[in-house]
Enzyme design. Structure first.
Site, mmCIF file in Angstrom:
data_model
loop_
_atom_site.group_PDB
_atom_site.id
_atom_site.type_symbol
_atom_site.label_atom_id
_atom_site.label_comp_id
_atom_site.label_asym_id
_atom_site.label_seq_id
_atom_site.Cartn_x
_atom_site.Cartn_y
_atom_site.Cartn_z
ATOM 1 N N ALA A 240 1.023 -1.184 0.000
ATOM 2 C CA ALA A 240 -0.025 0.081 -0.103
ATOM 3 C C ALA A 240 0.837 1.147 -0.151
ATOM 4 O O ALA A 240 1.493 1.324 0.954
ATOM 5 C CB ALA A 240 -0.896 0.089 1.246
ATOM 6 N N VAL B 275 7.357 8.571 2.791
ATOM 7 C CA VAL B 275 8.580 8.050 2.882
ATOM 8 C C VAL B 275 8.376 6.473 3.602
ATOM 9 O O VAL B 275 8.815 5.675 2.957
ATOM 10 C CB VAL B 275 9.603 9.009 3.642
ATOM 11 C CG1 VAL B 275 9.010 8.739 5.262
ATOM 12 C CG2 VAL B 275 11.089 8.177 3.795
ATOM 13 N N SER C 193 5.724 4.143 3.233
ATOM 14 C CA SER C 193 5.285 3.496 2.448
ATOM 15 C C SER C 193 6.410 2.829 1.423
ATOM 16 O O SER C 193 6.309 1.709 0.843
ATOM 17 C CB SER C 193 3.854 3.468 1.758
ATOM 18 O OG SER C 193 3.928 4.874 1.350
ATOM 19 N N LEU D 292 -4.333 4.230 -3.480
ATOM 20 C CA LEU D 292 -5.626 4.449 -3.736
ATOM 21 C C LEU D 292 -5.991 5.941 -3.625
ATOM 22 O O LEU D 292 -5.188 6.803 -2.792
ATOM 23 C CB LEU D 292 -6.273 4.098 -2.118
ATOM 24 C CG LEU D 292 -6.149 2.504 -2.050
ATOM 25 C CD1 LEU D 292 -7.082 2.133 -0.577
ATOM 26 C CD2 LEU D 292 -6.644 1.773 -3.099
ATOM 27 N N CYS E 176 -10.427 4.563 8.200
ATOM 28 C CA CYS E 176 -9.889 4.419 6.792
ATOM 29 C C CYS E 176 -9.110 3.186 6.896
ATOM 30 O O CYS E 176 -9.226 2.129 6.251
ATOM 31 C CB CYS E 176 -8.690 5.341 6.695
ATOM 32 S SG CYS E 176 -8.097 5.323 4.826
ATOM 33 N N GLY F 109 3.350 0.699 5.450
ATOM 34 C CA GLY F 109 4.237 1.362 6.180
ATOM 35 C C GLY F 109 3.901 1.655 7.646
ATOM 36 O O GLY F 109 4.570 2.585 8.164
ATOM 37 N N CYS G 6 -5.975 13.548 6.543
ATOM 38 C CA CYS G 6 -5.467 13.804 4.904
ATOM 39 C C CYS G 6 -6.425 14.657 4.122
ATOM 40 O O CYS G 6 -6.212 15.521 3.250
ATOM 41 C CB CYS G 6 -5.350 12.540 4.261
ATOM 42 S SG CYS G 6 -6.948 11.441 4.270
#
Length: 372
Positions: free
Chosen positions: A20, A25, A27, A46, A114, A138, A210
């Site tokens: 994913a 940094v 992931s 995604l 999420c 991550g 986000c």
């Protein structure tokens, strides 16, 4: 062979791992370390939203520049990379829930939703459709295998630990998930990014939700739920009306500053938000002592172990940044539980998570429904 060992009994070159990739940094290094170790890696990003400021905000994930960064990393590593449009799913499962929770007087944690409703459900299905043996992320948590199967544990670096946000992971999901960064600290992760020549090595961490890139969540809620935010009274716990507010969504339990009542306090004790009464549009304030609770009701409990048949001694986190407090948890009907705290805790807010630990192992958790 050197490098990360995912504990999958197949040759690494024949072990497919979907990573994913958010464009950050963590992931990116996850993908780099797995590719370096010889696994058959595929990157999946995604696209969760794409509206205005969120696209241009440095350090946000899952939109605009971040998707381009993930693609650049995949190209650098020589691995396939796919971008999937999950905007509608993310809006229904996370953003709408976020807005409704604030209107109801709660303080939500959209990152948990999420993980629970998108990344560890829909993305995990995508990974299986791609023929993967595992989905790697991550996150700074660790996965170990005990006598009863996979276990979720805190990260080695307590300052980076994200286990609080992972309580809703199911045992079935944990069987499939891998977390290669769980034993690393952030400085080591960035050194790996530089060593692997990844363009995101110096990219700043995301600090905001986000889809709320400026931190102005109230404006997002008002836009999503026009007419649902109503003014009301600010009321002392003794019943005295102290002032007015423009909407309970601007307040959270435990808040001390910015109450809008001119700095009023009880003698030398400042006032705090004690609770939010969504039905009457009231913000209830009082001295710090009024925040103390030793009993917490939890709903929608997820267990990574068998639910206890009797009161179980645990450590419990009631906010992500706090240390676990000692408590006894009793499982109840309909996915609920009751926590009895050994020592009163302050600022326990409905909508936040209560996560149960045995040492560094996550036993489960749920959403705070009420405290008293």
């Amino acid at each position: 062979m050197d490098g990360i060992d995912l504990g999958i009994p197949k040759p690494r070159g024949a072990t497919r791992v979907v990573v994913a990739m958010s464009g950050g940094v963590d992931s990116s290094v996850t993908a780099g370390l797995l590719k370096e170790a010889g696994y058959d890696t595929i990157g999946v990003t995604l696209q969760l939203y794409d509206h205005g400021q969120a696209v241009a905000k440095p350090g946000a994930c899952c939109a605009g520049q971040d998707i381009r960064d993930a693609r650049r990393v995949a190209e650098r590593l020589g691995m396939p990379h796919y971008v999937l449009d999950f905007e509608e799913r993310f809006r229904r499962a996370v953003i709408d829930d976020f807005a409704d929770a604030y209107v109801a007087g709660e303080t939500p944690i959209p990152c948990v939703r999420c993980n629970q409703r998108v990344k560890f459900r829909d993305l995990l299905d995508v990974a299986r459709d791609l023929g993967a043996d595992a989905l790697a992320t991550g996150h700074y948590v660790r996965r170990s295998v005990g006598p009863d199967g996979a276990e979720l544990r805190c990260a080695s670096d307590a300052a980076r630990d994200q286990s609080y946000f992972m309580f809703a992971t199911t045992p079935e999901q944990l069987d499939f998930l891998r977390f290669p960064l769980g034993d690393l600290d952030k400085d080591t992760t960035r050194r790996h990014a530089a060593r692997l020549d990844l363009a995101v090595a110096d990219k700043p961490d995301s600090q905001d939700i986000c889809f709320v890139p400026t931190g102005g969540y109230a404006a997002v809620v008002e836009r999503l739920r026009p007419g649902a935010v109503e003014p009301g009274d600010i009321v002392h716990v003794d019943g005295t009306v102290l002032g007015r507010h423009d909407g309970i969504i601007r307040y959270t339990v435990g808040q001390r500053r910015g109450l809008g009542i001119g700095g009023r306090s009880d003698a030398d004790d400042p006032l705090y938000v004690v609770r939010l009464d969504a039905g009457r549009h009231r913000v209830i304030v009082g001295p710090r002592a009024a925040l103390a609770v030793d009993r917490v009701e939890v709903r929608d409990v997820s267990w990574l172990v068998a639910p206890p048949s009797a009161a179980l001694a645990v450590g419990v986190k009631l906010r992500s940044a706090q240390s676990p407090a000692r408590a006894r948890v009793e499982a109840a009907a309909a996915g609920r539980a009751v926590l009895h705290l050994d020592q009163p805790q302050f600022g326990v807010a409905p909508g936040q998570a209560a996560v149960f630990y045995d040492g560094d192992r996550v036993l489960g958790g749920g959403w705070i429904a009420a405290a008293g």
